[in-house]
Design a protein around this motif. Sequence first.
Motif, PDB file in Angstrom:
ATOM      1  N   ALA A   1       0.829  -1.208   0.000  1.00  0.00           N
ATOM      2  CA  ALA A   1       0.000   0.000   0.000  1.00  0.00           C
ATOM      3  C   ALA A   1       0.862   1.255   0.000  1.00  0.00           C
ATOM      4  O   ALA A   1       0.559   2.233  -0.699  1.00  0.00           O
ATOM      5  CB  ALA A   1      -0.921  -0.015   1.220  1.00  0.00           C
ATOM      6  N   TYR A   2       1.945   1.234   0.759  1.00  0.00           N
ATOM      7  CA  TYR A   2       2.823   2.402   0.840  1.00  0.00           C
ATOM      8  C   TYR A   2       3.445   2.710  -0.518  1.00  0.00           C
ATOM      9  O   TYR A   2       3.392   3.844  -1.009  1.00  0.00           O
ATOM     10  CB  TYR A   2       3.912   2.146   1.874  1.00  0.00           C
ATOM     11  N   TYR A   3       4.011   1.695  -1.162  1.00  0.00           N
ATOM     12  CA  TYR A   3       4.676   1.932  -2.443  1.00  0.00           C
ATOM     13  C   TYR A   3       3.683   2.109  -3.584  1.00  0.00           C
ATOM     14  O   TYR A   3       3.987   2.766  -4.575  1.00  0.00           O
ATOM     15  CB  TYR A   3       5.649   0.789  -2.735  1.00  0.00           C
ATOM     16  N   SER A   4       2.492   1.532  -3.434  1.00  0.00           N
ATOM     17  CA  SER A   4       1.445   1.774  -4.429  1.00  0.00           C
ATOM     18  C   SER A   4       0.945   3.213  -4.343  1.00  0.00           C
ATOM     19  O   SER A   4       0.745   3.882  -5.355  1.00  0.00           O
ATOM     20  CB  SER A   4       0.285   0.792  -4.208  1.00  0.00           C
ATOM     21  N   TYR A   5       0.784   3.689  -3.111  1.00  0.00           N
ATOM     22  CA  TYR A   5       0.335   5.067  -2.901  1.00  0.00           C
ATOM     23  C   TYR A   5       1.337   6.066  -3.467  1.00  0.00           C
ATOM     24  O   TYR A   5       0.976   7.095  -4.037  1.00  0.00           O
ATOM     25  CB  TYR A   5       0.129   5.298  -1.406  1.00  0.00           C
ATOM     26  N   HIS A   6       2.630   5.737  -3.319  1.00  0.00           N
ATOM     27  CA  HIS A   6       3.679   6.648  -3.784  1.00  0.00           C
ATOM     28  C   HIS A   6       4.197   6.294  -5.175  1.00  0.00           C
ATOM     29  O   HIS A   6       5.142   6.928  -5.648  1.00  0.00           O
ATOM     30  CB  HIS A   6       4.847   6.638  -2.796  1.00  0.00           C
ATOM     31  N   ASN A   7       3.579   5.323  -5.841  1.00  0.00           N
ATOM     32  CA  ASN A   7       3.967   4.933  -7.200  1.00  0.00           C
ATOM     33  C   ASN A   7       5.457   4.617  -7.306  1.00  0.00           C
ATOM     34  O   ASN A   7       6.195   5.211  -8.093  1.00  0.00           O
ATOM     35  CB  ASN A   7       3.606   6.036  -8.197  1.00  0.00           C
ATOM     36  N   CYS A   8       5.882   3.647  -6.505  1.00  0.00           N
ATOM     37  CA  CYS A   8       7.288   3.252  -6.550  1.00  0.00           C
ATOM     38  C   CYS A   8       7.441   1.801  -6.124  1.00  0.00           C
ATOM     39  O   CYS A   8       7.058   1.434  -5.007  1.00  0.00           O
ATOM     40  CB  CYS A   8       8.129   4.150  -5.644  1.00  0.00           C
ATOM     41  N   ASP A   9       7.984   0.985  -7.011  1.00  0.00           N
ATOM     42  CA  ASP A   9       8.355  -0.387  -6.680  1.00  0.00           C
ATOM     43  C   ASP A   9       9.874  -0.427  -6.578  1.00  0.00           C
ATOM     44  O   ASP A   9      10.575  -0.327  -7.587  1.00  0.00           O
ATOM     45  CB  ASP A   9       7.878  -1.351  -7.764  1.00  0.00           C
TER      46      ASP A   9
END
Length: 632
Positions: free
Chosen positions: A300-308
């Motif tokens: 959720a954190y990286y999805s919210y910030h658009n970063c894998d």
Amino acid sequence: MANVISYSVIDYVVGSITLLIPVIIGTWYAVKDAHNATRDEYLLGGRQMSILPVALSTFITFVSAITLIGIPAETFYFGGIIFSAFIGNALSHVIGYCTVVPLIHPLQLTSVYEYLKLRYQSETVRLISTVIGMLTNLLYQSLVLLSPALALQACVGFPLWVSIALIGAIGTVYTAIGGFKSVIWTDVFQTIIVFVGMFAIIIKACVEVGGLGELWRLSSEGGRVNMDKFSPDPRTRHTQWSLIIGFIFMKFSHHFDQASVQRISSLRSLRASKIMFLLSAPLHIVYGAINVLVGLATYAYYSYHNCDPYEAGLISNRNQLAPYFVLHALTDVPGMAGLFMGALCCGSLSSLSSGINAMAANTVQDILRQQLRNLEEGTITLITKLLVVAYGTLAIGLAYLAHSMDGPVTQLSASVFGALGSPILAIILLGASVPWANKYGALAGAAASLTFNLWMSLGRVFHGTPAKPLPSVSTRNCSVLLLDPAEKSDLSRSQDVLETDAFNSYNSSMWNYAMPVSTPSYPMGGRETFFLYDISYEWYTLIGCLVGIGIGLAVSFLSTLQYERKKCVITRCLTYTEPRYILPCLRNFWGMRELPTEAIGKEDSVREDENTKGNLHKDSKITPSSRHRILI
């Protein structure tokens, strides 16, 4: 933000306390029990342990840094369905409550392989099983020890050899000086640290993404809440059937592990052992939920910030995801990095201490039993302590050697390790379920199980179809999210740091071991893969057991007919064992009755006579020839 961060003072304080307390506990019990130097005291706590600490120890013993790192990464890339594996673990404890504990505790064993000697009246079965079990244990301890060391090196910059030596030495020292009691009580402390650390991460992560509701929404939209997979195809990597049923059998192999048998035998009564075993079940449910939530929070954190981070090249393998998330996204909370690394170290120390204590017990009870039989208890206890030190040192050395393994070699070792559990489980279940199963069947079944599982697992490594992760998140905002403005000019230097040998070894050793079947291993020549090479790893233990038990039954029955020179109905066949070596729930099925206590003799009813090389005690009224007439 730098990719190798610096610990704050509070991080070092938290980490130091985590590593210091086990040594204090070990020292306390070394001084407290110095006057009572016996094997039972050192290896089983005098068989007078309390229920709750042993329950916590039974749980944490089979929890390692590999799980703490691997499950969140598994959830991030393959979804939260992995939680069903912990349901399977819990159910196996419920089944073990009715089967394993009532069988093992009344025998008052020190080593699980004593049961095989008693049951099959064969030193060969005992020694072969001991060697396989100890080899499996040693490989596991080295990989468990490597896990936090690689995380510390990759994320904090600690030299690998320092991390391995420090963690390994601490675990070895407190286990050697304090024995079983120090292992149990440090496990209690380590269980608390693991749960506190993981709960703190979840709370902080939920705050970062806007609450638990937002975490669930983002995870659902990303397909990470995928609990509705019920495919009957055994080649499907994760389904509800494979996770629950498969992990019931995987965990069952742990129930007959040396460390588990020591804990069952350490309690005062059968009732206490059954309660202890049952208490471990809900701990697996809670622990699984925590790890999956950490994985969902990370997604959720990286999805919210658009970063894998993996797709962006900020980490070199997926198993670095959880440490990277905690040490780089949650470092604004003082002590969070130290707490997480403390949890990783605790997970490894608990497994390491239990493992080397178990291997020392196996060596004394199964391998050197005859050589030590005339020595005093104090001398044998001292030898056992030295063996703990030796096995701890060996695990440290193997952990460092595993660092240099990469590519197919590590994948091969992981697959071989996974295949070693089912042969021993097959031998035990065969003997505990069928009274006319004999040593010939046990050896043949174990060989067949080992061969078949190695064939499947190695075929998977070299020819299997790779697992495909779920669609990942975007990487477009990684530079904005992860780098401070002053550090953007140093991006290329940061990437060089991320591609060091430490990360390459972490990639090969951690991701491949924690989830070996998901490691990319492309079919040779692009040809269609043989069916068995794509079987999900969750079925390996069950398949190995079925093969081992099936072959074992056939060989036992044929050899029994040859020996007796006559035919017999299977359920009324002459038996070559006693009711106490058969699972209690099956004794009525086989028409067996319990022997009167006065006919057995108290000593003979609980343990093997070391002075008669496995035969019944000389005072027992039961003779080998009379065992044939135990059936009604």
